[in-house]
Design a protein around this motif. Structure first.
Motif, mmCIF file in Angstrom:
data_model
loop_
_atom_site.group_PDB
_atom_site.id
_atom_site.type_symbol
_atom_site.label_atom_id
_atom_site.label_comp_id
_atom_site.label_asym_id
_atom_site.label_seq_id
_atom_site.Cartn_x
_atom_site.Cartn_y
_atom_site.Cartn_z
ATOM 1 N N SER A 245 0.844 -1.252 -0.027
ATOM 2 C CA SER A 245 -0.083 0.136 -0.032
ATOM 3 C C SER A 245 0.981 1.371 -0.008
ATOM 4 N N ARG A 246 2.170 0.992 0.375
ATOM 5 C CA ARG A 246 2.940 2.256 0.518
ATOM 6 C C ARG A 246 4.110 2.184 -0.539
ATOM 7 N N SER A 247 4.152 1.142 -1.227
ATOM 8 C CA SER A 247 5.188 1.133 -2.393
ATOM 9 C C SER A 247 5.341 2.202 -3.322
ATOM 10 N N GLU A 248 4.257 2.840 -3.714
ATOM 11 C CA GLU A 248 4.282 3.889 -4.789
ATOM 12 C C GLU A 248 5.458 5.298 -3.806
ATOM 13 N N GLU A 249 5.156 5.059 -2.605
ATOM 14 C CA GLU A 249 5.945 6.260 -1.781
ATOM 15 C C GLU A 249 7.375 5.893 -1.511
ATOM 16 N N HIS A 250 7.734 4.708 -1.474
ATOM 17 C CA HIS A 250 9.032 4.431 -0.944
ATOM 18 C C HIS A 250 9.483 2.887 -1.683
ATOM 19 N N THR A 251 10.759 2.877 -1.880
ATOM 20 C CA THR A 251 11.185 1.677 -2.490
ATOM 21 C C THR A 251 12.169 0.943 -1.218
ATOM 22 N N SER A 252 11.804 -0.177 -0.861
ATOM 23 C CA SER A 252 12.703 -1.095 0.085
ATOM 24 C C SER A 252 13.044 -2.324 -0.715
ATOM 25 N N GLU A 253 14.118 -2.782 -0.115
ATOM 26 C CA GLU A 253 14.852 -4.245 -0.453
ATOM 27 C C GLU A 253 14.172 -5.019 0.411
#
Length: 255
Positions: A245-253
């Motif tokens: 749900s937050r993937s568009e705001e932030h990129t994590s490994e």
């Protein structure tokens, strides 16, 4: 979204046998895994073999893979051994820099019987300060996580917030963990929300209730141990759905 695999306690076994490492890398790559995450355990001295680490990096790069994170496991909470532990951390970070990771993670360890949680959190904050300072010398970013084994020290978001308030050096980053918050009786999503702005990496794993003496103690006189992903109590679906749900705001490994 990149997925990597932690070698955990098998790091020394894999990294000191290049044939085994190559076979391991080829196998996990065939499943679409793009990175490997080694763990530098305090009792292992293989990371002092810099020639070996250069060979390891060469094999990883050759396969167009990466090292998104290295875990440093150093016990800073042994009474009287804090300075020695900080020096060991600096040595590990020096070695870690050879592998060119995107991130290096450090955290605390078990609470000695004669040390209260508040005092332990002060030491952990000092140890993170030490790691950040050492990381800067090598161009490495430093992170920490909720640490389930120390469930009464740094397993919940409030405990972590207290530790982070005492960390003076910057930048400091956060590694979200789907299982470790369970030891403190808190959903891992709470920490994700609270520290979203400094989130750099996530660990996805599961835990289940076990018999006393098996695994590690948790809040509420419980014991928790590792479980097959999706079969335990860590709320894996909730954790992943929150990240999506937050993937568009932030990129994590993802690891």
């Amino acid at each position: 979204m990149k997925i990597s695999l932690m070698t955990y306690k098998h790091t020394k076994e894999l990294f000191t046998d290049l044939d085994a490492l190559c076979n391991f890398l080829d196998t996990i790559k065939s499943y679409g895994i793009t990175g490997v995450e080694p763990m530098f355990l305090e009792a292992e001295d293989f990371y002092l073999n810099h020639d070996l680490l250069h060979e390891v990096l060469e094999e990883i790069v050759k396969r167009n893979m990466c090292i998104p994170n290295i875990d440093l496991i150093v016990n800073h909470l042994k009474p009287g051994d804090f300075e020695e532990a900080c020096e060991k951390t600096r040595t590990m970070i020096n070695s870690a820099s050879i592998l060119k990771p995107d991130l290096v993670m450090t955290n605390g360890s078990r609470l000695p019987e004669d040390m209260c949680p508040e005092e332990a959190r002060k030491l952990i904050a000092l140890s993170i300060n030490n790691a950040i300072e050492a990381g800067k010398k090598h161009g490495l970013d430093i992170a920490t996580e909720a640490f389930g084994i120390s469930y009464n020290i740094m397993s919940t978001s409030d405990m972590l917030e207290n530790i982070f308030s005492m960390v003076k050096n910057s930048p400091m980053y956060f590694v979200g963990d789907s299982a470790n918050s369970c030891y403190g009786g808190e959903s891992s999503v709470v920490a994700l929300e609270k520290f979203w702005d400094i989130l750099r990496h996530v660990h996805i794993k599961d835990v289940k209730e076990t018999q006393e003496g098996t695994g590690y103690p948790a809040k509420g006189d419980r014991w928790l141990g590792q479980a097959e992903l999706g079969t335990g109590i860590a709320g894996i679906k909730e954790f992943i759905e929150f990240l999506k749900s937050r993937s568009e705001e932030h990129t994590s490994e993802l690891q």
